[in-house]
Design an enzyme around this catalytic site. Sequence first.
Site, PDB file in Angstrom:
ATOM      1  N   LYS A   1       0.815  -1.215   0.000  1.00 36.85           N
ATOM      2  CA  LYS A   1       0.000   0.000   0.000  1.00 36.85           C
ATOM      3  C   LYS A   1       0.849   1.267   0.000  1.00 36.85           C
ATOM      4  O   LYS A   1       0.615   2.186  -0.795  1.00 36.85           O
ATOM      5  CB  LYS A   1      -0.925   0.020   1.219  1.00 36.85           C
ATOM      6  CG  LYS A   1      -1.932  -1.106   1.279  1.00 36.85           C
ATOM      7  CD  LYS A   1      -2.892  -0.929   2.450  1.00 36.85           C
ATOM      8  CE  LYS A   1      -2.203  -0.980   3.801  1.00 36.85           C
ATOM      9  NZ  LYS A   1      -1.617  -2.295   4.100  1.00 36.85           N
TER      10      LYS A   1
ATOM     11  N   ASN B   1      -3.094   6.706   5.795  1.00 36.81           N
ATOM     12  CA  ASN B   1      -2.373   5.784   6.669  1.00 36.81           C
ATOM     13  C   ASN B   1      -0.871   5.842   6.438  1.00 36.81           C
ATOM     14  O   ASN B   1      -0.127   5.008   6.907  1.00 36.81           O
ATOM     15  CB  ASN B   1      -2.877   4.352   6.419  1.00 36.81           C
ATOM     16  CG  ASN B   1      -2.492   3.393   7.521  1.00 36.81           C
ATOM     17  OD1 ASN B   1      -2.653   3.693   8.698  1.00 36.81           O
ATOM     18  ND2 ASN B   1      -1.989   2.230   7.145  1.00 36.81           N
TER      19      ASN B   1
ATOM     20  N   HIS C   1      -4.313  -9.206  10.460  1.00 40.11           N
ATOM     21  CA  HIS C   1      -5.128  -8.427  11.401  1.00 40.11           C
ATOM     22  C   HIS C   1      -6.375  -9.157  11.883  1.00 40.11           C
ATOM     23  O   HIS C   1      -7.394  -8.530  12.193  1.00 40.11           O
ATOM     24  CB  HIS C   1      -5.508  -7.088  10.777  1.00 40.11           C
ATOM     25  CG  HIS C   1      -4.335  -6.228  10.433  1.00 40.11           C
ATOM     26  ND1 HIS C   1      -3.387  -5.846  11.369  1.00 40.11           N
ATOM     27  CD2 HIS C   1      -3.937  -5.695   9.244  1.00 40.11           C
ATOM     28  CE1 HIS C   1      -2.468  -5.098  10.771  1.00 40.11           C
ATOM     29  NE2 HIS C   1      -2.770  -5.013   9.493  1.00 40.11           N
TER      30      HIS C   1
END
Length: 437
Positions: free
Chosen positions: A114, A137, A184
């Site tokens: 990302k 982020n 996650h």
Amino acid sequence: MMELTGKCFSVLGLARTGVAAANYLARHGADVVASDSKTEDHLPLEDLDKRVFVRAGENFVRAGDTVIISPGIKPGSPTWHLAHDRGSEVISDIELFYRLCPCPIIAITGTDGKSTTTSLIGKLLEAAGKKVFVGGNIGLGCMNGLEELGPEDIAVLEVSCFQLTHCPTFRPATAVLTNIAEDHVEYHGSTAAYIAAKQQVYANLGPGDVIVANGDDPEISRWAYPTGVTVRRFGWREGLDCWADRLETHLPGGIIQPHQGLKLKGLHNIENVMAAALATAEHFPAVLGALQSYAGLEHRMEYVATINGVEYYNDTKATNPHATTAVVNAFRDEPFWLLAGGHDKGSDFTELGALIAARTRGALLYGQTRTRLASSIPAGACVETMETLAEAVSRAHQLAVPGEKVILAPACSSFDQFTDFEQRGRIFKELVRALAQ
């Protein structure tokens, strides 16, 4: 555009994103109360606008407020329930940014790649003469860049699964999906919930919008997209919108770029290049020079030093087995020692263990997961365990010979011994540079 004057907001959490959101809302006439379970001496109160009312040492939501929730608050936790029980609406800073943003948004999400893809897209757009804000982020919290944007500009946002969980109306102009792997689960509770959060990046798209998707990813390939959306796919198969083989990448407009012309190293970074190319396809071939010169981000396949003929690389951002697998594959034709370990997120190391045995000189494993990681590596491979990263670096210095590499790619998060992956990477670089002395 969302009207703020006189509206009431509760900001839950005063880390980077919470401070940026609270300040923006207060500057534009909103009534803002911000809270955090940390006490005042552990909060950046000097960075907060004086118009923000702060409640330190507790998580507080004013009844009926729109709640801006920290991405660190886990679904189902007491604070999560507090937000949903007392607030009129619960949204993330990404959703707030979208409702106020005057320009198109390119949103990048996925398990790995990302940040590199986000940064590269920003560089390519700048090369095309666009005014660009890069955040989310990565780097600056997105609300820090909002006031400088106009209708002709472009916002490029890395968006995490944590932020997307509270993005009910988020509609970027372009959504980029890098890849999906197990990650996650400790936050979302299940892989299905993690995937559902990622899918929110395109859930509200429609005609005129674009999805850039990994055409080789087995999970992403199953997804059905909204009607009317333009889908551009990249991968390692001829016939995709952007595709590559071992030697060259076929970019938009029929451009063929030899891999050796790129500064980014590793086959996984070729995928990031293809994703960025499709997200900025309207500007090719004008941005090709920027694509070739882009060298990547700190902590991601970052060259550190050469000591006694041994090269050291820092990929502390490889915080799950999928990311470390990409690193191992990137150096599969070169002899190297792998440093891995850290906080145990409950990941499955089976496939990574087999790859370590097949493609590395050996693994030096440290931290909380060292024993479980070691047990995943088939017998006969060179494996040593130790408690700390410092011990692993020292042992690598003893074992590696000229012509080999030492690569930190932990496959785990950093929270057993470090505050975050950046601190782990910085300490690794300090340890390596100390070897030369």
